[in-house]
Scaffold this motif. Structure first.
Motif, PDB file in Angstrom:
ATOM      1  N   ALA A 141       0.822  -1.151   0.018  1.00 30.24           N
ATOM      2  CA  ALA A 141      -0.072  -0.066   0.009  1.00 30.24           C
ATOM      3  C   ALA A 141       1.000   1.140  -0.023  1.00 30.24           C
ATOM      4  O   ALA A 141       0.572   2.331  -0.745  1.00 30.24           O
ATOM      5  N   LEU A 142       2.183   1.143   0.679  1.00 32.78           N
ATOM      6  CA  LEU A 142       2.977   2.294   0.935  1.00 32.78           C
ATOM      7  C   LEU A 142       3.487   2.791  -0.535  1.00 32.78           C
ATOM      8  O   LEU A 142       3.488   3.797  -1.210  1.00 32.78           O
ATOM      9  N   PHE A 143       3.982   1.451  -1.311  1.00 33.12           N
ATOM     10  CA  PHE A 143       4.282   1.668  -2.498  1.00 33.12           C
ATOM     11  C   PHE A 143       3.440   2.452  -3.438  1.00 33.12           C
ATOM     12  O   PHE A 143       3.918   3.308  -4.154  1.00 33.12           O
ATOM     13  N   ALA A 144       2.227   1.779  -3.384  1.00 28.79           N
ATOM     14  CA  ALA A 144       1.110   2.389  -4.542  1.00 28.79           C
ATOM     15  C   ALA A 144       0.894   3.788  -4.017  1.00 28.79           C
ATOM     16  O   ALA A 144       0.788   4.573  -5.095  1.00 28.79           O
ATOM     17  N   THR A 145       0.870   4.153  -2.929  1.00 25.69           N
ATOM     18  CA  THR A 145       0.833   5.468  -2.584  1.00 25.69           C
ATOM     19  C   THR A 145       1.960   6.302  -3.048  1.00 25.69           C
ATOM     20  O   THR A 145       1.670   7.652  -3.621  1.00 25.69           O
ATOM     21  N   LEU A 146       3.033   6.028  -2.611  1.00 24.65           N
ATOM     22  CA  LEU A 146       4.113   6.859  -3.157  1.00 24.65           C
ATOM     23  C   LEU A 146       4.235   7.043  -4.789  1.00 24.65           C
ATOM     24  O   LEU A 146       4.407   7.966  -5.049  1.00 24.65           O
ATOM     25  N   MET A 147       3.995   5.785  -5.416  1.00 24.22           N
ATOM     26  CA  MET A 147       4.111   5.848  -6.811  1.00 24.22           C
ATOM     27  C   MET A 147       2.939   6.887  -7.509  1.00 24.22           C
ATOM     28  O   MET A 147       3.096   7.447  -8.515  1.00 24.22           O
ATOM     29  N   ALA A 148       1.861   6.603  -6.887  1.00 22.71           N
ATOM     30  CA  ALA A 148       0.930   7.583  -7.355  1.00 22.71           C
ATOM     31  C   ALA A 148       1.167   9.203  -7.105  1.00 22.71           C
ATOM     32  O   ALA A 148       1.044   9.927  -7.868  1.00 22.71           O
ATOM     33  N   ALA A 149       1.803   9.437  -6.033  1.00 24.60           N
ATOM     34  CA  ALA A 149       2.433  10.776  -5.687  1.00 24.60           C
ATOM     35  C   ALA A 149       3.690  10.930  -6.773  1.00 24.60           C
ATOM     36  O   ALA A 149       3.633  12.298  -7.417  1.00 24.60           O
ATOM     37  N   VAL A 150       4.380  10.135  -7.324  1.00 24.20           N
ATOM     38  CA  VAL A 150       5.491  10.409  -8.079  1.00 24.20           C
ATOM     39  C   VAL A 150       4.599  10.791  -9.443  1.00 24.20           C
ATOM     40  O   VAL A 150       5.199  11.800 -10.179  1.00 24.20           O
ATOM     41  N   MET A 151       3.814  10.004  -9.860  1.00 25.02           N
ATOM     42  CA  MET A 151       3.341  10.027 -11.204  1.00 25.02           C
ATOM     43  C   MET A 151       2.455  11.399 -11.366  1.00 25.02           C
ATOM     44  O   MET A 151       2.202  11.840 -12.267  1.00 25.02           O
ATOM     45  N   SER A 152       2.030  11.838 -10.025  1.00 17.91           N
ATOM     46  CA  SER A 152       1.140  13.180 -10.207  1.00 17.91           C
ATOM     47  C   SER A 152       2.163  14.353 -10.181  1.00 17.91           C
ATOM     48  O   SER A 152       1.711  15.128 -11.129  1.00 17.91           O
ATOM     49  N   ALA A 153       3.403  14.130  -9.797  1.00 16.76           N
ATOM     50  CA  ALA A 153       4.340  15.156 -10.198  1.00 16.76           C
ATOM     51  C   ALA A 153       4.873  15.122 -11.708  1.00 16.76           C
ATOM     52  O   ALA A 153       5.155  16.244 -12.254  1.00 16.76           O
ATOM     53  N   VAL A 154       4.902  13.880 -12.110  1.00 19.44           N
ATOM     54  CA  VAL A 154       5.139  13.646 -13.437  1.00 19.44           C
ATOM     55  C   VAL A 154       4.057  14.277 -14.452  1.00 19.44           C
ATOM     56  O   VAL A 154       4.313  15.211 -15.348  1.00 19.44           O
ATOM     57  N   ALA A 155       2.865  14.063 -14.169  1.00 21.60           N
ATOM     58  CA  ALA A 155       1.891  14.656 -14.899  1.00 21.60           C
ATOM     59  C   ALA A 155       1.576  16.359 -15.035  1.00 21.60           C
ATOM     60  O   ALA A 155       1.338  16.765 -15.775  1.00 21.60           O
ATOM     61  N   SER A 156       2.011  16.798 -13.632  1.00 16.83           N
ATOM     62  CA  SER A 156       1.881  18.279 -13.313  1.00 16.83           C
ATOM     63  C   SER A 156       3.104  18.964 -13.690  1.00 16.83           C
ATOM     64  O   SER A 156       3.184  20.097 -13.608  1.00 16.83           O
ATOM     65  N   SER A 157       4.173  18.391 -14.009  1.00 17.36           N
ATOM     66  CA  SER A 157       5.204  18.787 -14.263  1.00 17.36           C
ATOM     67  C   SER A 157       5.618  20.051 -15.298  1.00 17.36           C
ATOM     68  O   SER A 157       6.206  20.795 -15.263  1.00 17.36           O
ATOM     69  N   ALA A 158       4.702  19.922 -16.299  1.00 17.45           N
ATOM     70  CA  ALA A 158       4.383  20.860 -17.540  1.00 17.45           C
ATOM     71  C   ALA A 158       3.264  21.511 -17.378  1.00 17.45           C
ATOM     72  O   ALA A 158       2.804  22.182 -18.366  1.00 17.45           O
ATOM     73  N   SER A 159       2.495  21.528 -16.151  1.00 19.13           N
ATOM     74  CA  SER A 159       1.030  22.173 -16.241  1.00 19.13           C
ATOM     75  C   SER A 159       1.461  23.707 -15.723  1.00 19.13           C
ATOM     76  O   SER A 159       1.586  23.660 -14.553  1.00 19.13           O
ATOM     77  N   HIS A 160       1.426  24.595 -16.449  1.00 25.95           N
ATOM     78  CA  HIS A 160       1.580  26.044 -16.158  1.00 25.95           C
ATOM     79  C   HIS A 160       0.576  26.868 -16.907  1.00 25.95           C
ATOM     80  O   HIS A 160      -0.044  26.658 -17.934  1.00 25.95           O
ATOM     81  N   SER A 161       0.132  28.040 -16.182  1.00 23.60           N
ATOM     82  CA  SER A 161      -0.631  29.065 -16.719  1.00 23.60           C
ATOM     83  C   SER A 161       0.148  29.827 -17.600  1.00 23.60           C
ATOM     84  O   SER A 161       0.936  30.478 -17.057  1.00 23.60           O
ATOM     85  N   THR A 162      -0.366  29.687 -18.874  1.00 21.37           N
ATOM     86  CA  THR A 162       0.658  30.344 -19.870  1.00 21.37           C
ATOM     87  C   THR A 162      -0.239  30.858 -21.157  1.00 21.37           C
ATOM     88  O   THR A 162      -0.877  29.759 -21.533  1.00 21.37           O
ATOM     89  N   PRO A 163      -0.002  31.831 -21.948  1.00 21.64           N
ATOM     90  CA  PRO A 163      -0.412  31.927 -23.066  1.00 21.64           C
ATOM     91  C   PRO A 163       0.045  31.049 -24.218  1.00 21.64           C
ATOM     92  O   PRO A 163      -0.810  30.844 -25.299  1.00 21.64           O
ATOM     93  N   ASN A 164       0.996  30.469 -23.898  1.00 21.14           N
ATOM     94  CA  ASN A 164       1.558  29.333 -25.053  1.00 21.14           C
ATOM     95  C   ASN A 164       1.028  28.047 -24.956  1.00 21.14           C
ATOM     96  O   ASN A 164       1.478  26.993 -25.878  1.00 21.14           O
ATOM     97  N   ARG A 165       0.077  27.869 -24.056  1.00 18.10           N
ATOM     98  CA  ARG A 165      -0.533  26.391 -24.094  1.00 18.10           C
ATOM     99  C   ARG A 165      -1.530  26.346 -25.452  1.00 18.10           C
ATOM    100  O   ARG A 165      -2.285  27.402 -25.897  1.00 18.10           O
TER     101      ARG A 165
END
Length: 223
Positions: free
Chosen positions: A8-32
């Motif tokens: 369960a700890l692995f699953a929780t940690l990996m979900a957190a890592v994946m959330s960081a991966v998914a959000s790493s390029a999400s920024h408010s910008t007119p270039n989107r």
């Protein structure tokens, strides 16, 4: 009991890592890229991501709300995306004892836009370095990016690329090494991203599974 708690700890940690991966390029910008969703392309996107029936027993999860358009922004490198139009998007995430599997589908208005996006955001030699930079900035304080590299992936579609991250995570008095693989493929007007994470000890088994999943998703591309 100890084994289940660790899983369960692995699953929780990996979900957190994946959330960081998914959000790493999400920024408010007119270039989107611009968003002009339509029912046909939304249906095509939903059909192209993983479904519960694609997996064996023991998997939990399902469809999720697709995130807003993201952009790539690094010092000296900001590929243009404002001339791209997203017409369909879908996401699904599943987990199973130590594994987290996420698939995302994006449909653009034209094939030319997909080619343009790929050339700017994936094929450009600066893109991998930029992605590493953004990921290292996004990970929380208890997670550290150990390594990041582009890796070989079979030419299952006109567009195909893959990356591997190793992340060291410290939580609940334990330190674990997590492997996160990113695979992105494109066909016609559709771009697919597969993210698979697991304990680092399982890293050798992931590539074959990723090729199988990528082929299955590409077979359902209709836009």
């Amino acid at each position: 009991m100890r084994r289940l708690a660790l899983a369960a700890l692995f699953a929780t940690l990996m979900a957190a890592v994946m959330s960081a991966v998914a959000s790493s390029a999400s920024h408010s910008t007119p270039n989107r890229e611009r968003v002009r969703l339509n029912s046909a392309d939304q249906a095509a996107a939903r059909a192209a991501v993983l479904r519960r029936g694609d997996l064996g027993s023991g998997w939990a999860g399902g469809a999720r709300k697709a995130p807003p358009p993201s952009t790539v922004t690094c010092p000296g490198y900001q590929p243009k995306q404002s001339d791209l139009v997203r017409t369909g998007a879908a996401e699904a995430r599943f987990q199973h004892t130590g594994l987290v599997l996420q698939t995302d589908a994006q449909v653009l208005k034209t094939r030319t836009m997909v080619a343009r996006d790929w050339q700017r955001s994936v094929a450009d030699p600066r893109s991998a370095k930029c992605l590493r930079y953004m990921l290292s900035k996004q990970l929380p304080s208890n997670e550290r990016l150990v390594s990041f590299k582009k890796r070989a992936f079979p030419r299952v579609a006109k567009y195909a690329a893959a990356y591997r991250l190793l992340v060291r995570v410290h939580a609940q008095g334990q330190t674990v090494l997590v492997v996160v693989d990113l695979v992105t493929v494109g066909r016609s007007r559709t771009e697919l991203t597969l993210t698979m994470s697991a304990p680092a000890t399982a890293r050798k088994a992931l590539p074959a599974a990723e090729v199988q999943v990528a082929r299955a998703l590409l077979a359902r591309v209709s836009a």
